[in-house]
Design an enzyme around this catalytic site. Structure first.
Site, mmCIF file in Angstrom:
data_model
loop_
_atom_site.group_PDB
_atom_site.id
_atom_site.type_symbol
_atom_site.label_atom_id
_atom_site.label_comp_id
_atom_site.label_asym_id
_atom_site.label_seq_id
_atom_site.Cartn_x
_atom_site.Cartn_y
_atom_site.Cartn_z
ATOM 1 N N CYS A 5 0.863 -1.184 0.000
ATOM 2 C CA CYS A 5 0.000 0.000 0.000
ATOM 3 C C CYS A 5 0.903 1.239 0.000
ATOM 4 O O CYS A 5 2.113 1.128 0.205
ATOM 5 C CB CYS A 5 -0.885 0.005 1.241
ATOM 6 S SG CYS A 5 0.124 0.087 2.739
ATOM 7 N N HIS A 64 3.029 1.726 11.743
ATOM 8 C CA HIS A 64 1.921 1.541 12.698
ATOM 9 C C HIS A 64 1.838 2.662 13.727
ATOM 10 O O HIS A 64 0.850 2.773 14.433
ATOM 11 C CB HIS A 64 2.101 0.220 13.467
ATOM 12 C CG HIS A 64 2.052 -0.982 12.592
ATOM 13 N ND1 HIS A 64 3.083 -1.891 12.513
ATOM 14 C CD2 HIS A 64 1.104 -1.427 11.760
ATOM 15 C CE1 HIS A 64 2.748 -2.845 11.663
ATOM 16 N NE2 HIS A 64 1.565 -2.587 11.190
ATOM 17 N N GLU A 121 -0.332 -0.962 16.187
ATOM 18 C CA GLU A 121 -1.089 0.261 15.854
ATOM 19 C C GLU A 121 -2.097 0.575 16.966
ATOM 20 O O GLU A 121 -2.262 1.729 17.361
ATOM 21 C CB GLU A 121 -1.831 0.075 14.519
ATOM 22 C CG GLU A 121 -2.638 1.311 14.153
ATOM 23 C CD GLU A 121 -3.688 1.065 13.084
ATOM 24 O OE1 GLU A 121 -3.413 0.347 12.112
ATOM 25 O OE2 GLU A 121 -4.794 1.621 13.231
ATOM 26 N N CYS A 139 -8.917 2.348 6.702
ATOM 27 C CA CYS A 139 -8.035 2.703 5.595
ATOM 28 C C CYS A 139 -8.664 2.238 4.275
ATOM 29 O O CYS A 139 -8.980 1.053 4.133
ATOM 30 C CB CYS A 139 -6.680 2.023 5.814
ATOM 31 S SG CYS A 139 -5.681 1.992 4.343
ATOM 32 N N SER A 194 0.743 -10.330 10.174
ATOM 33 C CA SER A 194 0.217 -9.110 9.543
ATOM 34 C C SER A 194 -1.305 -9.107 9.660
ATOM 35 O O SER A 194 -1.992 -9.963 9.102
ATOM 36 C CB SER A 194 0.641 -9.079 8.073
ATOM 37 O OG SER A 194 -0.235 -8.261 7.334
ATOM 38 N N SER A 251 1.802 -5.298 3.190
ATOM 39 C CA SER A 251 3.256 -5.258 3.411
ATOM 40 C C SER A 251 3.983 -6.372 2.645
ATOM 41 O O SER A 251 5.110 -6.730 2.968
ATOM 42 C CB SER A 251 3.550 -5.350 4.914
ATOM 43 O OG SER A 251 2.822 -6.394 5.496
HETATM 44 S S1 SF4 Z 1 -3.160 2.448 7.171
HETATM 45 FE FE1 SF4 Z 1 -1.852 0.674 6.940
HETATM 46 S S2 SF4 Z 1 -2.715 -0.406 5.178
HETATM 47 FE FE2 SF4 Z 1 -3.517 1.679 5.110
HETATM 48 S S3 SF4 Z 1 -2.101 2.819 3.791
HETATM 49 FE FE3 SF4 Z 1 -1.412 3.071 5.904
HETATM 50 S S4 SF4 Z 1 0.104 1.462 6.218
HETATM 51 FE FE4 SF4 Z 1 -1.081 0.920 4.415
#
Ligand code: SF4
Length: 297
Positions: A27, A87, A139, A207, A235, A278
């Site tokens: 991402c 995170h 996170e 997200c 993950s 990831s």
């Molecule tokens: S919140 Fe996590 S999955 Fe979404 S863009 Fe950011 S790093 Fe990537």
């Protein structure tokens, strides 16, 4: 080439189709974090990341080859340069890093940062904060720190007891949770809380990158005979992809191509491939190559 001309060892391949989900893999938040770290290593700076920068062993190994080390906790830091992962961390951890004399490179994903700010705003305004997420995930640990004293993280409404319930409640989600599950959680929680509170504020911290990957995986699972989900076993967003696919079709979550069992492929005409946020492109390519090689034996 006519069908009769196809060598026997390639014959099964004609009946098998491998399709990648229309959204999969890295991402923008992970790409951004890696770019920040890689750019920093160009200056020959020794960087220590607090926890793995992303939940993927291949990526961590590649960074190690560039001299980037991983510390499991703040106490292992001894000055130098510390990188915070995508995170994010709580304000307390940030302060601890600085107290240990370390310079900070912050790769917190902007979407996670927005969720942290939302949690902080709620706490400052006197709301109790309920985070839909896994309490042990990095996170979520960070978000809890921003959400103040009256905050909890839970995936199960039944575990939310009266102690947390203030007159005003804010609800938000770990960014990588699924929209469907967050909606169900909010509905049940609202029903439970409404008799006791004056205000419930819901902040959509999900997200969109994750949501797009989940929708694409679900769509592909509906037309496939098997789904392979690639990404770190630790993950959260990869596990969620597997959870989305598994009610629809046989699904296997693997971290690398070696984990594929030839038995899974038996009789499958279409194999769907998806990968967590990831997971590098090389890991996806290796899985496809291995599936093709297994069909050829
Ligand atoms: S919140 Fe996590 S999955 Fe979404 S863009 Fe950011 S790093 Fe990537």
């Amino acid at each position: 080439m006519r069908r009769d001309d196809v060598p026997l060892r390639d014959y099964n391949l004609l009946r098998m189709n491998i399709e990648k989900a229309r959204e999969l893999g890295f991402c923008f938040g992970v790409r951004r974090a890696l770019k920040i770290i890689e750019n920093a290593t160009e200056g020959d700076i020794k960087i220590v990341t607090l926890g793995p920068i992303v939940h993927n062993k291949t990526v961590v190994a590649r960074l190690k080859s560039l001299g980037v080390r991983v510390a499991d906790n703040v106490d292992e830091l001894k000055g130098g340069v510390t990188a915070i992962s995508s995170h994010g961390v709580s304000p307390a951890v940030y302060e601890k890093i600085q107290l240990r004399g370390a310079k900070v490179i912050d790769t917190t994903c902007p979407i996670v940062r927005s969720a942290q700010k939302a949690a902080q705003r709620l706490a400052k305004a006197g709301f109790g904060v309920i985070i839909f997420g896994e309490a042990s995930h990095p996170e979520v640990r960070g978000l809890l720190g921003w959400a103040g004293e009256n905050a909890i993280a839970s995936m199960n409404v039944d575990t939310i007891t009266d102690e947390i319930v203030l007159k005003r409640i804010g609800i938000l989600a770990q960014t990588t949770q699924s929209r469907g599950e967050f909606t169900a959680f909010v509905n049940r929680l609202t029903e439970k809380l409404l008799p006791h509170v004056q205000e419930i504020r819901i902040i959509n911290t999900l997200c969109q990158e994750t949501q797009k990957r989940q929708s694409a995986a679900e769509e592909l699972a509906e037309t496939s005979g098997l789904m392979i989900v690639i990404g770190g076993h630790n993950s959260a967003n990869t596990r969620r992809l597997a959870e989305v696919c598994s009610p629809l079709v046989e699904t296997h979550h693997i971290e690398n191509a070696d984990e594929i069992d030839a038995e899974w492929l038996h009789g499958k005409k279409k194999i769907g491939i998806t990968a967590g946020a990831s997971t590098p492109d090389e890991a996806i390519d290796q899985v496809i190559q291995r599936i093709e090689s297994l069909y050829r034996v």
